[in-house]
Design an enzyme around this catalytic site. Sequence first.
Site, PDB file in Angstrom:
ATOM      1  N   TYR A 105       0.872  -1.177   0.000  1.00 24.64           N
ATOM      2  CA  TYR A 105       0.000   0.000   0.000  1.00 24.64           C
ATOM      3  C   TYR A 105       0.909   1.227   0.000  1.00 24.64           C
ATOM      4  O   TYR A 105       2.030   1.172  -0.463  1.00 24.64           O
ATOM      5  CB  TYR A 105      -0.940  -0.095   1.212  1.00 24.64           C
ATOM      6  CG  TYR A 105      -2.117   0.859   1.190  1.00 24.64           C
ATOM      7  CD1 TYR A 105      -2.871   1.055   0.046  1.00 24.64           C
ATOM      8  CD2 TYR A 105      -2.483   1.554   2.339  1.00 24.64           C
ATOM      9  CE1 TYR A 105      -3.958   1.922   0.035  1.00 24.64           C
ATOM     10  CE2 TYR A 105      -3.562   2.414   2.342  1.00 24.64           C
ATOM     11  CZ  TYR A 105      -4.299   2.600   1.184  1.00 24.64           C
ATOM     12  OH  TYR A 105      -5.365   3.454   1.187  1.00 24.64           O
ATOM     13  N   ARG A 158      -6.605  10.120 -10.939  1.00 24.21           N
ATOM     14  CA  ARG A 158      -5.985  10.851  -9.828  1.00 24.21           C
ATOM     15  C   ARG A 158      -5.413   9.843  -8.835  1.00 24.21           C
ATOM     16  O   ARG A 158      -5.944   9.654  -7.754  1.00 24.21           O
ATOM     17  CB  ARG A 158      -7.017  11.755  -9.131  1.00 24.21           C
ATOM     18  CG  ARG A 158      -6.417  12.796  -8.200  1.00 24.21           C
ATOM     19  CD  ARG A 158      -7.402  13.244  -7.150  1.00 24.21           C
ATOM     20  NE  ARG A 158      -7.827  12.156  -6.289  1.00 24.21           N
ATOM     21  CZ  ARG A 158      -7.144  11.727  -5.218  1.00 24.21           C
ATOM     22  NH1 ARG A 158      -5.990  12.297  -4.900  1.00 24.21           N
ATOM     23  NH2 ARG A 158      -7.610  10.740  -4.468  1.00 24.21           N
ATOM     24  N   LYS A 176      -5.726  -2.253  -2.732  1.00 23.31           N
ATOM     25  CA  LYS A 176      -6.831  -2.043  -1.791  1.00 23.31           C
ATOM     26  C   LYS A 176      -7.493  -3.365  -1.419  1.00 23.31           C
ATOM     27  O   LYS A 176      -7.792  -3.621  -0.246  1.00 23.31           O
ATOM     28  CB  LYS A 176      -7.874  -1.116  -2.416  1.00 23.31           C
ATOM     29  CG  LYS A 176      -7.435   0.330  -2.544  1.00 23.31           C
ATOM     30  CD  LYS A 176      -7.609   1.080  -1.246  1.00 23.31           C
ATOM     31  CE  LYS A 176      -7.268   2.551  -1.417  1.00 23.31           C
ATOM     32  NZ  LYS A 176      -7.460   3.330  -0.190  1.00 23.31           N
ATOM     33  N   GLU A 248     -12.370   4.534  -6.337  1.00 17.00           N
ATOM     34  CA  GLU A 248     -11.032   4.862  -5.864  1.00 17.00           C
ATOM     35  C   GLU A 248     -10.278   5.712  -6.880  1.00 17.00           C
ATOM     36  O   GLU A 248     -10.210   5.370  -8.063  1.00 17.00           O
ATOM     37  CB  GLU A 248     -10.252   3.559  -5.613  1.00 17.00           C
ATOM     38  CG  GLU A 248      -8.980   3.740  -4.852  1.00 17.00           C
ATOM     39  CD  GLU A 248      -9.208   4.139  -3.406  1.00 17.00           C
ATOM     40  OE1 GLU A 248      -8.446   4.994  -2.914  1.00 17.00           O
ATOM     41  OE2 GLU A 248     -10.142   3.611  -2.771  1.00 17.00           O
ATOM     42  N   ASP A 249      -9.752   6.834  -6.418  1.00 19.05           N
ATOM     43  CA  ASP A 249      -8.845   7.687  -7.203  1.00 19.05           C
ATOM     44  C   ASP A 249      -9.459   8.190  -8.512  1.00 19.05           C
ATOM     45  O   ASP A 249      -8.799   8.215  -9.558  1.00 19.05           O
ATOM     46  CB  ASP A 249      -7.531   6.952  -7.474  1.00 19.05           C
ATOM     47  CG  ASP A 249      -6.687   6.866  -6.206  1.00 19.05           C
ATOM     48  OD1 ASP A 249      -7.056   7.504  -5.208  1.00 19.05           O
ATOM     49  OD2 ASP A 249      -5.649   6.182  -6.213  1.00 19.05           O
ATOM     50  N   ASP A 271     -13.847   6.040  -1.472  1.00 18.39           N
ATOM     51  CA  ASP A 271     -12.873   5.976  -0.377  1.00 18.39           C
ATOM     52  C   ASP A 271     -12.124   7.287  -0.202  1.00 18.39           C
ATOM     53  O   ASP A 271     -11.793   7.674   0.920  1.00 18.39           O
ATOM     54  CB  ASP A 271     -11.888   4.835  -0.634  1.00 18.39           C
ATOM     55  CG  ASP A 271     -10.936   4.626   0.533  1.00 18.39           C
ATOM     56  OD1 ASP A 271     -11.414   4.510   1.670  1.00 18.39           O
ATOM     57  OD2 ASP A 271      -9.716   4.589   0.314  1.00 18.39           O
ATOM     58  N   ASP A 272     -11.838   7.988  -1.298  1.00 10.48           N
ATOM     59  CA  ASP A 272     -11.087   9.241  -1.208  1.00 10.48           C
ATOM     60  C   ASP A 272     -11.891  10.322  -0.504  1.00 10.48           C
ATOM     61  O   ASP A 272     -11.326  11.196   0.161  1.00 10.48           O
ATOM     62  CB  ASP A 272     -10.687   9.718  -2.610  1.00 10.48           C
ATOM     63  CG  ASP A 272      -9.884   8.669  -3.354  1.00 10.48           C
ATOM     64  OD1 ASP A 272      -8.798   8.320  -2.882  1.00 10.48           O
ATOM     65  OD2 ASP A 272     -10.371   8.168  -4.379  1.00 10.48           O
ATOM     66  N   ASN A 411      -0.600  11.775   0.259  1.00 12.47           N
ATOM     67  CA  ASN A 411       0.224  10.629  -0.140  1.00 12.47           C
ATOM     68  C   ASN A 411       0.773  10.851  -1.538  1.00 12.47           C
ATOM     69  O   ASN A 411       0.162  11.565  -2.332  1.00 12.47           O
ATOM     70  CB  ASN A 411      -0.619   9.348  -0.125  1.00 12.47           C
ATOM     71  CG  ASN A 411      -0.906   8.855   1.273  1.00 12.47           C
ATOM     72  OD1 ASN A 411      -0.011   8.795   2.095  1.00 12.47           O
ATOM     73  ND2 ASN A 411      -2.156   8.522   1.543  1.00 12.47           N
ATOM     74  N   ASN A 456      -4.293   6.182   8.029  1.00  8.80           N
ATOM     75  CA  ASN A 456      -4.347   5.255   6.904  1.00  8.80           C
ATOM     76  C   ASN A 456      -5.788   4.797   6.685  1.00  8.80           C
ATOM     77  O   ASN A 456      -6.437   4.299   7.608  1.00  8.80           O
ATOM     78  CB  ASN A 456      -3.447   4.052   7.215  1.00  8.80           C
ATOM     79  CG  ASN A 456      -3.127   3.230   5.997  1.00  8.80           C
ATOM     80  OD1 ASN A 456      -3.985   3.021   5.146  1.00  8.80           O
ATOM     81  ND2 ASN A 456      -1.902   2.747   5.908  1.00  8.80           N
TER      82      ASN A 456
END
Length: 574
Positions: A105, A158, A176, A248-249, A271-272, A411, A456
């Site tokens: 991760y 992203r 993930k 995600e992203d 999640d972001d 991150n 995290n």
Amino acid sequence: MEAVAPAGRRPRWTTKRGCDVLRDPALNKGLAFTLEERQQLNIHGLLPPCFFSQDMQVLIELKKFERQATDLDRYILLMGLQDQNETLFYKVLTSDIERFMPIVYTPTVGLACQQYGIAFQRPRGLFITFHDRGRIETLFKAWPETNIKAIVVTDGERILGLGDLGCYGMGIPVGKLALYTVCGGVKPQECLPIMLDVGTDNEELINDPLYIGLKHKRIRGQAYDDLLDEFMEAAVSRYGRNCLIQFEDFANQNAFRLLNKYRNLYCTFNDDIQGTASVAVAGLLAALQITQNKLSDHTILFQGAGEAAMGIANLIIMGMEKEGTSKKDAIKKIWMVDSKGLIVKGRVSLTPEKEVFAHQHEEMKNLEDVVNKIKPSVLIGVAAIGGAFTKNIIKNMASFNKRPIIFALSNPTSKAECSAEDCYYLTEGRGIFASGSPFNPVTLQDGRMFYPGQGNNAYVFPGIALGVVSCGMRNISDDIFLLTAEVICQQVSKKHLDEGRLYPPLVAIRDVSLKIAVKIAEQAYKNKTATFYPEPEDKEAFIRSQMYNTDYESFLTDSYIWPEKAMKIQTRKV
């Protein structure tokens, strides 16, 4: 209502024999196969005559791990193990989560995504492209597992703080979902990583002859939306309305829009936005045990006003409302700085999300000036601008706060707003610090040692996934994320706080996930949002029974081999 699926792991029954067993990572045990298993599966002679226990195999993999020169090499080694022996892969990871988390991760997964064309060895999920429109449901049928309970999907625009990595973003869903299993016990065969490849605006990738994705500009607008709609409908058609779909992203312009579009129609979350919010608020709630006051007593300044900032801010508002503060007054406590400066009323081109946090104030461009003017007690960085919290800013935070709260959440590590060392040194140990990427312990000149808390998301999404899939929820409301933050905070002891930890040690993360899942299940059955009935009396025992076991199972069971052969084997043992 639906019946509860039978508990336990996927049965070890298989029609495979010989090399096919050794080539299947879900079945392969390597040198841990017993003599009887080797004979029964027709692999005797395909393996060396030695027999190793699983613990011995873990030690061998640790030796291989230690011999690697770089973290990227270590990542590739672990992914290779996952491709060969899935059970051993998870056994290795759970043997020392704190050691392996930064490899599978953040921060290593960011480097792995940048080099994904080199790291890619074999398919670990579905690649769905823009050109597959009209055939997506057919593509799902190509995936060998039919009982999928959790999907993580990205379009690669992203990736962490690294920007548009296109098809290389597949490393994020893979990583993930590995954590779904390691940290939450969700069975790996029930997880599916998906890459939606709609192109990339990264010219370097488009011009790279070794790039493995579509080499054209990103498809946007209605065509993009149609692809997402077809994907969501196909996933539910194939796996049911209980299938959890984690976004995600995705870039800001799509993340909020898609969340609002799908959140009430599917079992989905971003999640972001929501996962980051939950873990950040968990850290803030833990910090309140140090500052000895309430959320609503704080003034909070965000460096960044994207999806992470908005998610955290909105969950903070929910937390303040729970304390008894009105939403209007809670919003007044929150300020944001974006690439154009302080967000204030009257500033042109504000998105609807930013408009909510625009206050009556003069325009200001420089973050240090904003900090000195607003005098926040909480400073949160989520803009992926490395070093944005300068030494002067940190010192100023310490000058007007007895215990300044400074969260550098971006991150990977290179994008962190400040280091743990700077925070603790420049505040003389008074700073309450958390980061998105891991930092080493810091020892001050007076001998005090601090263990920086890592905010995290792995504290959040595995537990939520475990709870959601265990009771068959079909929608995930925002109160789930506040509940999760509260559960995480409750696992932080006074000893942890004295050490500078705002989160429980990673070694306990599987237990934290279980506690989150139990709380979610309790609330789901109370609110009638669960669909798996009958309701388990002992929810913890029931959910624990659903969790993946990283120990090898024997193939020598009555459900696997013919009864007469079982009798022969038993007789031979006697």
